[in-house]
Design an enzyme around this catalytic site. Structure first.
Site, PDB file in Angstrom:
ATOM      1  N   HIS A 248       0.808  -1.307  -0.176  1.00 32.71           N
ATOM      2  CA  HIS A 248      -0.018   0.061  -0.063  1.00 32.71           C
ATOM      3  C   HIS A 248       0.870   1.228  -0.082  1.00 32.71           C
ATOM      4  O   HIS A 248       1.687   1.322   0.810  1.00 32.71           O
ATOM      5  CB  HIS A 248      -1.031   0.031   1.199  1.00 32.71           C
ATOM      6  CG  HIS A 248      -1.855   1.354   1.335  1.00 32.71           C
ATOM      7  ND1 HIS A 248      -2.928   1.384   0.464  1.00 32.71           N
ATOM      8  CD2 HIS A 248      -1.596   2.507   1.735  1.00 32.71           C
ATOM      9  CE1 HIS A 248      -3.504   2.479   0.870  1.00 32.71           C
ATOM     10  NE2 HIS A 248      -2.691   3.335   1.355  1.00 32.71           N
TER      11      HIS A 248
ATOM     12  N   ASP B 134     -15.179   2.593   7.168  1.00 35.12           N
ATOM     13  CA  ASP B 134     -14.044   3.433   6.649  1.00 35.12           C
ATOM     14  C   ASP B 134     -14.594   4.401   5.460  1.00 35.12           C
ATOM     15  O   ASP B 134     -14.173   5.394   5.330  1.00 35.12           O
ATOM     16  CB  ASP B 134     -12.787   2.797   6.444  1.00 35.12           C
ATOM     17  CG  ASP B 134     -11.772   3.632   5.620  1.00 35.12           C
ATOM     18  OD1 ASP B 134     -11.344   4.556   6.457  1.00 35.12           O
ATOM     19  OD2 ASP B 134     -11.558   3.292   4.557  1.00 35.12           O
TER      20      ASP B 134
END
Length: 437
Positions: A92, A171
């Site tokens: 990521h 989220d």
């Protein structure tokens, strides 16, 4: 409002806001309730906006950040790749300008027997989205079912696709709220957002590319280091082997900033060429991802030069409906900026060039906006290069020529030609530090 009108709530949102506003700690049950109540609509956006600002101003300790991450993780489903029969490893990046590393990295790592379930996103603002880049390839599709993803990992060892809405839905709500309330840069909120999604994706190992500098979310290396350490600890606590590289985003990565042009540059890397910085970071992240799953003593760079990584790329692009041989989009209009004098390019700030590409149509201001896949900027020189008067420094590409003026405004003063021997302002080495066990 809550769908269950008779439910007796354990806590009151106002009490929790007061506690964090006054620099208090929130307990594990309080955080669990807050995220659950926000996900089901009992706690409203205005209350969560107040809470995110309190967190932004007063922070959270490690236990609170872990609880927040786990509460967001538990708000949805959790994937598992246990049945694959091969180790899973993922990467990521916190985002930057010209950051196309996922594209060559996924097939490169898959060459060596690891599976790479790379669930990616779209760009917003000056940072480009991996899915937007890949959608420049005719026929390629971002949305796969879980069954399709698993089958592709089984056969080819790699996939880049959109994350399903069932992963960490809390989220999704919180991310959109942070974006419009000035709380994006809060480290507890960044860390819990990234890690709740990545842990939910079910990967066994995770390498974080945490940027610092002009084109990064967090400009200051100390703040980036704090974020990296926080996320590594969250990953390890959740049983995911995790490490981070702190990498320099003061200068754009590579020469291409946009979508189709970044795909072209990624293919150059997979063909054994490409810019030195893109190759260096791709190889370093691949080695880190493989090491976390116990695959060591392999010559990663050789897979770029001997065609194995390119073969893997072509396989996974075709598996998702794309044609790796199809021509990529080309913009209708271009504008070339040339050097005004002889000298050395001593400065090239990442952020203004990212904003310039965004204004040309390569990015979006709102999630629902389309991107223009052919729009962007191609650099012809990097800091430290000698240039001559009249030599092209960079080319702007867009479908609408009226976009050029605002893009040129963005990059005005962002690059400078100096005299030979003048210090080059590039922020130092590309990879500043490794964080992890």
């Amino acid at each position: 409002m809550s769908t269950n009108q008779n439910r007796i709530e354990e806590f009151d949102a106002v009490d929790l806001i007061h506690a964090k506003r006054d620099r208090g700690e929130l307990s594990t049950p309080q955080i669990d309730w807050l995220i659950d109540a926000y996900t089901r609509g009992y706690v409203g956006d205005e209350q969560m906006a107040a809470m995110t600002m309190a967190i932004f101003l007063n922070g959270m300790n490690r236990r609170e950040i872990k609880d927040l991450t786990m509460a967001m993780l538990n708000s949805g489903e959790r994937m598992s790749f246990a049945g694959l029969g091969k180790p899973t490893t993922d990467k990521h990046s916190t985002g930057g300008v010209g950051d196309k590393i996922t594209l060559p990295l996924m097939p490169l790592v898959a060459v060596f027997g690891a599976a790479v379930p790379q669930l990616s996103g779209r760009g917003l603002g000056h940072t480009g989205g991996t899915l937007d880049k890949l959608e420049a390839i005719p026929g390629w599709r971002a949305h796969l079912t879980n069954e399709e993803m698993f089958a592709q990992l089984q056969e080819f060892g790699g996939v880049i696709c959109a994350a399903g809405g069932g992963l960490a839905p809390a989220d999704g709500k919180l991310y959109a709220l942070r974006d419009i309330t000035g709380t994006v840069e809060a480290i507890p909120l960044i860390a819990s957002s990234i890690m709740s999604k990545k842990i939910a994706e079910g990967t066994g190992a995770l390498v974080l590319d945490v940027k610092f500098g002009s084109g990064a979310f967090l400009k200051d290396i100390e703040r980036s280091r704090e974020l990296a350490r926080t996320m590594v600890a969250l990953g390890e606590d959740a049983g995911v082997a995790t490490s981070a590289l702190l990498t320099n985003m003061n200068v754009p990565l590579g020469f291409a900033i946009g979508n189709a042009n970044e795909v072209r540059e990624s293919v150059e890397v997979l063909a054994g060429g490409g810019p030195k910085d893109v190759v260096e970071l791709t190889v370093a992240l691949a080695q880190e991802m493989l090491a976390l799953v116990g695959i060591t003593d392999v010559d990663v760079e050789s897979a770029l030069t001997d065609g194995r990584a390119m073969d893997k790329w072509r396989d996974v692009i075709r598996a998702q409906g794309g044609d790796p041989d199809a021509p990529l989009p080309v913009a209708r209009e271009t504008h070339v900026v040339t050097a005004e004098r002889d000298g050395v390019l001593v400065e090239q700030q990442a952020l203004p060039f990212g904003i310039g590409a965004w204004r040309l149509g390569a990015g979006r201001a709102r999630k629902q906006d389309p991107v223009q896949h052919a729009a962007g900027i191609d650099l012809h020189a990097k800091p430290g290069d000698t240039v001559r008067a009249g030599q092209p420094l960079f080319t702007l590409s867009a479908d609408e020529p009226e976009r050029f003026a605002r893009a040129l405004e963005a990059v005005e003063g962002a690059y400078r030609i100096g005299d030979p021997g003048e210090p080059v302002l590039d922020g130092g080495p590309l990879i500043a530090e490794r964080i992890g066990r």
